[in-house]
Design an enzyme around this catalytic site. Structure first.
Site, PDB file in Angstrom:
ATOM      1  CD  GLU A  12      -6.769   5.425  -4.927  1.00  0.00           C
ATOM      2  OE1 GLU A  12      -7.638   6.207  -4.471  1.00  0.00           O
ATOM      3  OE2 GLU A  12      -6.095   4.648  -4.210  1.00  0.00           O
ATOM      4  CE  LYS A  33      -6.360  10.239  -4.032  1.00  0.00           C
ATOM      5  NZ  LYS A  33      -6.726   9.118  -3.125  1.00  0.00           N
ATOM      6  CD  GLU A  65      -2.663   2.438  -3.439  1.00  0.00           C
ATOM      7  OE1 GLU A  65      -3.486   3.304  -3.739  1.00  0.00           O
ATOM      8  OE2 GLU A  65      -1.821   2.563  -2.505  1.00  0.00           O
ATOM      9  CG  HIS A 110      -3.356   9.381  -0.362  1.00  0.00           C
ATOM     10  ND1 HIS A 110      -4.057  10.135   0.563  1.00  0.00           N
ATOM     11  CD2 HIS A 110      -4.163   8.340  -0.677  1.00  0.00           C
ATOM     12  CE1 HIS A 110      -5.218   9.571   0.793  1.00  0.00           C
ATOM     13  NE2 HIS A 110      -5.313   8.470   0.064  1.00  0.00           N
ATOM     14  CG  ASP A 116      -0.276   0.136   5.449  1.00  0.00           C
ATOM     15  OD1 ASP A 116      -0.209   0.659   4.325  1.00  0.00           O
ATOM     16  OD2 ASP A 116      -1.163   0.415   6.277  1.00  0.00           O
ATOM     17  CG  ASP A 172      -2.671   6.995  -3.614  1.00  0.00           C
ATOM     18  OD1 ASP A 172      -3.810   6.546  -3.694  1.00  0.00           O
ATOM     19  OD2 ASP A 172      -1.833   6.638  -2.759  1.00  0.00           O
ATOM     20  CG  HIS A 232      -1.853   1.109   1.329  1.00  0.00           C
ATOM     21  ND1 HIS A 232      -2.043   1.832   2.486  1.00  0.00           N
ATOM     22  CD2 HIS A 232      -2.693   1.643   0.408  1.00  0.00           C
ATOM     23  CE1 HIS A 232      -2.954   2.768   2.272  1.00  0.00           C
ATOM     24  NE2 HIS A 232      -3.365   2.673   1.020  1.00  0.00           N
ATOM     25  NE  ARG A 233      -2.072   5.886   1.092  1.00  0.00           N
ATOM     26  CZ  ARG A 233      -2.667   6.648   2.003  1.00  0.00           C
ATOM     27  NH1 ARG A 233      -1.906   7.364   2.830  1.00  0.00           N
ATOM     28  NH2 ARG A 233      -3.979   6.713   2.109  1.00  0.00           N
TER      29      ARG A 233
END
Length: 598
Positions: free
Chosen positions: A455, A457, A381, A396, A571, A383, A354-355
């Site tokens: 992802e 935004k 992943e 993000h 995470d 953003d 995640h991120r």
């Protein structure tokens, strides 16, 4: 028998370097081409059936689609042709050895092509079926071990074996292959060397086998069983070596994740090598028996009755001892890696950092991406949004207060201004000076290393962000390595309209409505607390995969594995890999080695 074994060893040794080069090179090249064709064919069949993903729930419907059978027929025909060329090359190479003639790897390939073309012209199509049956029986163990790790093939296998008729069909297939192969044992040489029709070659093969059926079966089966045992032993020893390496040189928190990846790599290499050796042994023994029992005496004076014994009494005792050791190691392989019949784990849940690895490094930075790769996540992943001058960057939040200490928004700054901000000091002094990267920079590093969940935004219906991200994916030819996700279905529609081949994912916080029927989304990305077995089943029925976020504790990770989600976004990718792919025997091995070494 001893003389035949000696001659088999001779015929292999005579030209073993070119034989190995031919089979290895041929399989590497043809496998790459064949699997690419298979990928295109499966995608086509899925589209015709109205799906974008093949899952356990929709596999039956896909198999019954009118387009699936022609695709299967095409792929089967192509595969049989490739097998025939390999068989033709090996027959020609061993014929050359019988005549004391060394063929180069290129000559072996050309002879294989000629033999394959001759069989097509002679309408010996049943010989192609025998080639397929031979390959299937020789590589049954290796195929099973390999295909259970390959999507979407593992889904199809599970779907078939879930039913009684499926198990019966597999058993019937084995019987048919055995009944086709045994009477046709010498048919390759009769058709390729003696230039006979398939019917005449099969009749002659039966004549040569008369009174020798049991002996021939033993000669074929025993070496293959020993080879399987040797492959299992090699795998166990390699895994043990990897475990020692992990304990000595890999960080403690990464040991188990490293060993899981290393074990998969070792198994793939061992299965491929064993399959190659299996074919070399089979056709060598086949050639020796053909020239020994048959009418063709070409090269006998040059080849036979020369050289030392392959299996003396002393060597025979050594082989028996090795067989016992192999048997024991084979049992250990079953404990460490699961038995041949084990099918408890079919769907392999992938792991998304995640991120990036956001607990190990500042989120959405190159450092986080580096850590995601080091921690062996399958995906990262990230953003993305646009700067004032239209550059797509990885961040993000719309404002930069949390990660850079300023209330200014990403969209109010140019890329050059954004690069002047520190996006790492907030996390720890170690990462002071870390910058907000451009998507282009992230993709350049990720290509070939890790897949990306990008992802978008949401920034209004007129935003150019979807098209810019798509252009970056297309320009770097990363369609197979990226998925584009968003909370706004309109962005996904725009992606699909321009390039239907790019995978998209609809991000939703909860399960409601018939969201899983939207054709613009290939993936449903949903909060893990709302994931149920029924939701996974419905999504899979609609041909979509399920990604669950953000899963960080052991109990929830275990629940996602049991529910069969396709991907967990977390995470803590190292913890996720330990929970999702936990093998108690492997963990115990690591603990034992730690006690001995540390």
């Amino acid at each position: 028998m001893n003389m035949l074994l000696r001659e088999t060893g001779q015929i292999i040794r005579f030209n073993y370097k070119n034989l190995l080069l031919f089979v290895t090179g041929y399989r590497v090249i043809t496998a790459a081409v064949y699997f690419q064709l298979l990928n295109v064919s499966v995608r086509f069949a899925l589209r015709q059936a109205g799906y974008s993903y093949l899952t356990l729930e929709n596999a039956g419907k896909v198999l019954l689609s009118p387009w699936t059978f022609p695709v299967v027929l095409l792929m089967a025909g192509t595969g049989l042709l490739l097998l025939m060329i390999e068989a033709g090359g090996l027959v020609a190479a061993y014929w050359g050895a019988a005549c004391s003639l060394k063929l180069s790897s290129i000559q072996i390939l050309l002879q294989g092509l000629r033999n394959g073309i001759r069989q097509i012209r002679g309408r010996n199509f049943r010989l192609f079926a025998v080639a397929g049956a031979d390959f299937f029986l020789l590589n049954l163990f290796y195929l099973y071990r390999t295909l259970t790790h390959v999507k979407p093939v593992n889904f199809v296998l599970e779907e078939i074996l879930a039913y009684v008729w499926g198990k019966a069909a597999v058993f019937l297939l084995l019987v048919l292959c055995i009944s086709a192969v045994i009477p046709s044992y010498f048919v390759f040489h009769e058709c390729m060397i003696e230039q006979k029709s398939y019917k005449d070659g099969r009749d002659k093969s039966r004549q040569l086998l008369k009174g020798r059926y049991a002996r021939t079966v033993v000669r074929v089966v025993c070496p293959q069983i020993l080879l399987i045992g040797a492959a299992a032993a090699s795998y166990v020893l390699l895994v043990f070596a990897m475990a020692v390496f992990a304990v000595l040189f890999v960080r403690r928190e990464l040991e188990f994740a490293f060993l899981i990846r290393a074990a998969d790599w070792c198994e793939g290499m061992v299965m491929a090598a064993a399959s190659i050796i299996s074919s070399l042994l089979y056709f060598a023994d086949l050639s020796v028996q053909f020239y020994r029992y048959g009418d063709n005496q070409i090269g006998r004076q040059h080849f036979f009755h020369t050289g030392g014994a392959l299996l003396s009494r002393k060597n025979g005792l050594a082989v028996l001892g090795a067989a016992g050791l192999i048997g024991g190691l084979g049992l250990l392989d079953g404990a460490v890696n699961g038995s041949f019949l084990d099918s408890s784990v079919v769907v392999q849940t992938e792991i998304t950092a995640h991120r990036g690895s956001s607990r190990a490094a500042p989120e959405n930075t190159m450092a986080a991406l580096f850590m995601a790769v080091e921690e062996m996540a399958d995906w990262a992943e990230i953003d993305v949004q646009e700067t004032l001058d239209g550059v797509v960057v990885v961040c993000h939040d719309t404002d930069l207060k949390r990660v850079a200490g300023t209330y200014r928004r990403v969209s109010d700054l140019t890329y050059e201004e954004l690069k002047g901000l520190d996006a790492g000091a907030w996390f720890s002094p170690e990462y002071e000076g870390e910058r907000i990267p451009a998507l282009e920079e992230v993709m350049e590093y990720a290509k070939g290393r890790i897949k990306l969940n990008i992802e978008l935004k949401y920034s209004g219906p007129e935003s150019s962000l979807p098209h810019k991200v798509l252009e970056l994916i297309e320009s770097r030819e990363m369609e197979e390595q990226c998925i584009v996700t968003c909370t706004n279905a309109g962005y996904l529609h725009r992606i699909k309209e321009r390039n239907p081949q790019v995978k998209t994912g609809y991000i939703i916080p909860a399960a409601y409505g018939n969201y899983y029927m939207d054709p613009s989304a290939d993936v449903i990305s949903i909060r893990s607390g709302f994931v149920t077995k029924r939701l996974v089943t419905w999504a899979h029925e609609a041909g979509k995969s399920v990604h669950a976020w953000t899963v960080n504790d052991k109990r929830e990770l275990e629940r996602m594995r049991v529910l069969g989600v396709d991907n967990v976004i977390t995470d803590v990718p190292v913890l996720a890999r330990e929970i999702l792919y936990r093998e108690e025997a492997t963990e115990n091995l690591l603990e034992y080695l730690r006690m001995l070494i540390r």
